[in-house]
Design a protein around this motif. Structure first.
Motif, PDB file in Angstrom:
ATOM      1  N   LYS A 144       0.917  -1.007   0.233  1.00 36.51           N
ATOM      2  CA  LYS A 144       0.093   0.056   0.019  1.00 36.51           C
ATOM      3  C   LYS A 144       1.155   1.371   0.173  1.00 36.51           C
ATOM      4  N   PRO A 145       0.352   2.621  -0.527  1.00 38.08           N
ATOM      5  CA  PRO A 145       1.139   3.543  -0.948  1.00 38.08           C
ATOM      6  C   PRO A 145       1.295   4.052   1.176  1.00 38.08           C
ATOM      7  N   GLY A 146       3.023   4.123   1.430  1.00 34.34           N
ATOM      8  CA  GLY A 146       3.604   4.734   2.302  1.00 34.34           C
ATOM      9  C   GLY A 146       4.267   3.180   2.561  1.00 34.34           C
ATOM     10  N   GLN A 147       4.161   1.957   2.155  1.00 34.23           N
ATOM     11  CA  GLN A 147       5.018   0.980   2.932  1.00 34.23           C
ATOM     12  C   GLN A 147       6.113   1.587   1.674  1.00 34.23           C
ATOM     13  N   GLY A 148       7.191   1.732   2.317  1.00 32.65           N
ATOM     14  CA  GLY A 148       8.607   1.927   1.828  1.00 32.65           C
ATOM     15  C   GLY A 148       8.477   2.715   0.562  1.00 32.65           C
ATOM     16  N   SER A 149       9.723   2.735   0.399  1.00 35.18           N
ATOM     17  CA  SER A 149       9.529   3.553  -1.174  1.00 35.18           C
ATOM     18  C   SER A 149       8.845   3.298  -2.518  1.00 35.18           C
ATOM     19  N   ALA A 150       8.257   4.498  -2.736  1.00 38.79           N
ATOM     20  CA  ALA A 150       7.424   4.250  -3.904  1.00 38.79           C
ATOM     21  C   ALA A 150       8.093   3.610  -5.334  1.00 38.79           C
ATOM     22  N   THR A 151       9.269   5.231  -4.690  1.00 40.62           N
ATOM     23  CA  THR A 151      10.083   5.070  -6.118  1.00 40.62           C
ATOM     24  C   THR A 151      10.517   3.673  -6.700  1.00 40.62           C
ATOM     25  N   GLY A 152      11.195   3.144  -5.416  1.00 42.51           N
ATOM     26  CA  GLY A 152      11.628   2.252  -5.047  1.00 42.51           C
ATOM     27  C   GLY A 152      11.195   0.543  -5.295  1.00 42.51           C
ATOM     28  N   ARG A 153      10.198   0.722  -4.468  1.00 42.53           N
ATOM     29  CA  ARG A 153       9.063  -0.269  -5.761  1.00 42.53           C
ATOM     30  C   ARG A 153       9.210  -0.778  -7.056  1.00 42.53           C
ATOM     31  N   LEU A 154       9.082   0.544  -7.514  1.00 45.64           N
ATOM     32  CA  LEU A 154       8.609   0.200  -8.845  1.00 45.64           C
ATOM     33  C   LEU A 154       9.741   0.081  -9.555  1.00 45.64           C
ATOM     34  N   HIS A 155      10.870  -0.022  -8.667  1.00 48.90           N
ATOM     35  CA  HIS A 155      12.266   0.104  -9.894  1.00 48.90           C
ATOM     36  C   HIS A 155      12.390  -1.810  -9.486  1.00 48.90           C
ATOM     37  N   GLU A 156      12.238  -2.174  -8.529  1.00 42.54           N
ATOM     38  CA  GLU A 156      12.159  -3.685  -8.213  1.00 42.54           C
ATOM     39  C   GLU A 156      11.115  -4.115  -8.396  1.00 42.54           C
ATOM     40  N   LEU A 157       9.908  -4.078  -8.855  1.00 45.33           N
ATOM     41  CA  LEU A 157       9.230  -4.411  -9.784  1.00 45.33           C
ATOM     42  C   LEU A 157       9.320  -4.288 -11.306  1.00 45.33           C
ATOM     43  N   GLU A 158       9.650  -3.798 -12.254  1.00 41.95           N
ATOM     44  CA  GLU A 158      10.576  -3.838 -13.576  1.00 41.95           C
ATOM     45  C   GLU A 158      11.820  -4.607 -13.258  1.00 41.95           C
ATOM     46  N   GLU A 159      12.396  -4.882 -12.509  1.00 42.74           N
ATOM     47  CA  GLU A 159      13.222  -5.926 -12.547  1.00 42.74           C
ATOM     48  C   GLU A 159      13.062  -7.135 -12.374  1.00 42.74           C
ATOM     49  N   ILE A 160      12.524  -7.408 -10.840  1.00 43.10           N
ATOM     50  CA  ILE A 160      11.408  -8.615 -11.229  1.00 43.10           C
ATOM     51  C   ILE A 160      10.980  -8.636 -12.576  1.00 43.10           C
ATOM     52  N   GLU A 161       9.593  -8.166 -13.243  1.00 38.46           N
ATOM     53  CA  GLU A 161       9.204  -8.323 -14.256  1.00 38.46           C
ATOM     54  C   GLU A 161       9.751  -8.274 -15.903  1.00 38.46           C
ATOM     55  N   ALA A 162      11.106  -7.681 -15.854  1.00 37.38           N
ATOM     56  CA  ALA A 162      12.451  -7.954 -17.058  1.00 37.38           C
ATOM     57  C   ALA A 162      12.613  -9.279 -16.599  1.00 37.38           C
ATOM     58  N   ARG A 163      12.696  -9.904 -15.583  1.00 43.08           N
ATOM     59  CA  ARG A 163      13.327 -11.061 -15.269  1.00 43.08           C
ATOM     60  C   ARG A 163      11.847 -12.492 -15.251  1.00 43.08           C
ATOM     61  N   ILE A 164      10.992 -12.132 -14.935  1.00 46.04           N
ATOM     62  CA  ILE A 164       9.907 -12.843 -15.484  1.00 46.04           C
ATOM     63  C   ILE A 164       9.696 -13.032 -16.991  1.00 46.04           C
ATOM     64  N   ALA A 165      10.056 -12.627 -17.588  1.00 43.41           N
ATOM     65  CA  ALA A 165       9.863 -12.352 -18.897  1.00 43.41           C
ATOM     66  C   ALA A 165      11.216 -13.104 -19.546  1.00 43.41           C
ATOM     67  N   GLY A 166      12.416 -13.051 -18.766  1.00 42.12           N
ATOM     68  CA  GLY A 166      13.522 -13.824 -20.107  1.00 42.12           C
ATOM     69  C   GLY A 166      13.485 -14.967 -19.193  1.00 42.12           C
ATOM     70  N   LEU A 167      12.816 -15.286 -18.449  1.00 42.11           N
ATOM     71  CA  LEU A 167      12.837 -16.385 -17.726  1.00 42.11           C
ATOM     72  C   LEU A 167      11.467 -17.620 -18.522  1.00 42.11           C
ATOM     73  N   SER A 168      10.979 -16.730 -19.010  1.00 34.62           N
ATOM     74  CA  SER A 168       9.124 -17.295 -19.640  1.00 34.62           C
ATOM     75  C   SER A 168       8.685 -17.472 -20.969  1.00 34.62           C
ATOM     76  N   GLY A 169      10.065 -16.317 -21.845  1.00 31.24           N
ATOM     77  CA  GLY A 169       9.986 -15.956 -22.901  1.00 31.24           C
ATOM     78  C   GLY A 169      10.317 -16.786 -23.813  1.00 31.24           C
ATOM     79  N   LYS A 170       9.876 -16.898 -24.840  1.00 31.20           N
ATOM     80  CA  LYS A 170       9.872 -17.864 -26.017  1.00 31.20           C
ATOM     81  C   LYS A 170      10.664 -16.974 -27.128  1.00 31.20           C
TER      82      LYS A 170
END
Length: 559
Positions: free
Chosen positions: A360-386
């Motif tokens: 939820k908003p206020g739980q940690g840095s919003a910018t930091g959360r966004l960067h971490e989520l983008e990194e995780i989504e990029a790794r998901i795309a790599g592992l599941s990609g064709k």
């Protein structure tokens, strides 16, 4: 070596000659019905290359006059940049660059201030680029892919449908490789794969000069966040891979020049098949990317934090993939086997992504959360990609190679269209920016002249397309500009004027924008050239010869 120095007017005049020579050879390839260009193969006895691709023609031209060749080199560079960044628009960029350079040359001869002239051109290009972005529209994905592919391949039947299927399987930014097929018709194969945006460390790794790609089959993958400092550390590994009949892809944090020289020398001589690239990821994110890649390929990541050393790596530590295709900008691994470990990592990453989304908003840095989520989504795309492999068919090798280049360009152009939208094709997309340019106010007469050069350049692609169709280029431009419909243009395929939007004849907005920006940039280099320093070749047969050099390379310059 002795040098020749050529100054201002004479330098520009001879460079302009090279620009004109190269542009005249490339111009016929512009448009859907443009004729082809025949290029003699560099090797005696091999069949010539027939192409309708601007960058292929440009790269084949090297002029005897060194100064004129510098001018031609400017156009070769702008075509190569367009090919790498957008895939299509190479001939359009050359047409624009030639026109802008020619008008600059006339203005300078008339006494214009080069700085004010360049300032006007830069302001006009920025204005048009912004207007193109604003006018671009994103239509239905299927119709965009089919329309842009038809224009880019010069109406090759069936290509758009296969590209649509490929992008549907791997996504817009997935890995799509274009290869020579074994059948008369085109075939699409979708395989498991992994891709990252880091290319080869040296162009000497290239195995396909036409497409500027380094390709490896039956690939062993070395994955490490360590620096490769000594070639000797890799020799036992390279020997083992070669004995197994495979090739080696080295994905490392950095490969030092001393080690890179050894890899290159043996690769070029055919002793080993190896290509070095920068490993995926950045900084402290790199080990995780390497662990993902290791799980996907069935190998082990060689990590500094684990105390691993390169001289202790064995073939059992290496990952395995069926094929690797490496360009100057990215690396694609095709036929990754996938393992239980990779599936487990993928599920773990998906759960982690859900946890970040649930914060939820206020739980940690919003910018930091966004960067971490983008990194995780990029790794998901790599592992599941064709990855998709488009196998180009044809009757002869000459036909297949010519089609392969066009289809590869079409794929990149389609991706560009999906990124930034489309505009009417056939050179009409530029005309819509003329009203925006008319509102741009100049500070002085020379700046106004620079703006005028860009204004006239916007009609040049359409004029050339008209001439390539056997019509009067000026008459085609005048007729289209007089029509109230901004999508009205000339369809080369049917030979009639019509609503290009309604017919699905589009150009990628990114291609048009980049073509103008790159053309103006290279023409600006020509404009600001006041002196050129050239090497005078030494005609002595033993020039540059030394006993040490001959012993090291086992070559004799007299042979």
């Amino acid at each position: 070596m002795a040098k020749e120095v050529v100054y201002n007017g004479n330098a520009r005049q001879r460079m302009m000659q090279g620009i004109e020579i190269l542009a005249r050879a490339v111009l016929p390839t512009l448009g859907a019905s443009g004729p082809s260009v025949m290029i003699q193969h560099r090797a005696e006895g091999l069949p010539p290359i027939s192409t309708r691709d601007g960058v292929t023609v440009a790269n084949s031209i090297v002029l005897k006059d060194s100064l004129a060749n510098l001018g031609a080199r400017l156009l070769r560079d702008v075509a190569g940049t367009m090919s790498r960044e957008a895939g299509d628009g190479t001939t359009t960029a050359i047409v624009l660059a030639r026109h802008i350079a020619r008008e600059m040359f006339k203005s300078l001869s008339a006494g214009a201030d080069p700085l004010a002239l360049k300032r006007g051109i830069d302001r006009a290009v920025a204005c048009v680029s912004g207007d193109i972005r604003g006018r671009a529209r994103r239509g239905d994905q299927e119709s965009v892919i089919l329309g842009v592919a038809a224009v880019a391949t010069k109406n090759e039947p069936g290509v758009g449908r296969l590209l649509l299927e490929a992008l549907g399987a791997v996504g817009v930014h997935g890995a799509v490789a274009v290869e020579l097929g074994q059948r008369h018709e085109d075939v699409l194969d979708v395989v498991d794969g992994y891709r990252w945006e880091k290319g080869y460390l040296s162009p000497y790794f290239v195995t396909d000069r036409t497409r500027e790609l380094a390709e490896l089959d039956d690939v062993y993958v070395l994955m490490t966040d360590r620096e490769v400092t000594d070639f000797i550390d890799l020799v036992p590994l390279l020997e083992a891979v070669t004995e197994a009949g495979g090739s080696l892809l080295i994905a490392a944090d950095r490969v030092h020049d001393k080690a890179l020289a050894g890899i290159l020398l043996n690769h070029v001589r055919g002793v080993f098949k190896a290509v070095a690239v920068t490993a995926p990821g950045f900084g402290d994110k790199r080990p995780n990317r390497l662990l993902d890649l290791a799980a996907l390929t069935g190998g082990r990541a060689i990590l500094e934090a684990q105390g691993d050393r390169l001289d202790r790596v064995t073939p059992a530590d290496l990952g395995r993939v069926r094929r690797a295709v490496v360009s100057a900008d990215d690396t694609a691994l095709l036929g990754t086997p996938g393992t239980a470990a990779s599936r487990a990592r993928l599920e773990g990453l998906r759960r982690e992504a859900e946890q970040y989304r649930a914060l939820k908003p206020g739980q940690g840095s919003a910018t930091g959360r966004l960067h971490e989520l983008e990194e995780i989504e990029a790794r998901i795309a790599g592992l599941s990609g064709k990855s998709a492999v488009y196998r180009v068919g044809g009757v002869t090798d000459v036909e297949m190679k010519e089609r392969m280049v066009r289809i590869e360009n079409a794929y990149r152009s389609v991706v560009s269209a999906l990124e930034e939208g489309v505009l009417p094709g056939g050179g009409v997309g530029f005309l819509g920016s003329l009203p925006a340019l008319a509102e741009l106010e100049a500070r002085d007469a020379d700046e106004a002249r620079g703006i005028g050069i860009v204004r006239s350049a916007l009609t040049e692609p359409l004029r050339v397309i008209g001439e390539n169709s056997g019509l009067s280029g000026e008459a085609v431009v005048a007729k289209i500009m007089d029509h109230p419909n901004p999508g009205w243009g000339y369809d080369q395929e049917s030979g009639r004027f019509c609503d290009l939007d309604a017919q699905g004849i589009w150009d990628a907005a990114k291609v048009l924008r980049l073509a103008l920006e790159k053309a103006a940039s290279v023409a600006g280099t020509f404009l600001t050239t006041e002196a050129v320093v050239l090497e005078i070749p030494d005609r002595d047969a033993f020039a540059g010869f030394s006993g040490e050099w001959a012993a090291a390379t086992r070559e004799d310059p007299r042979v």
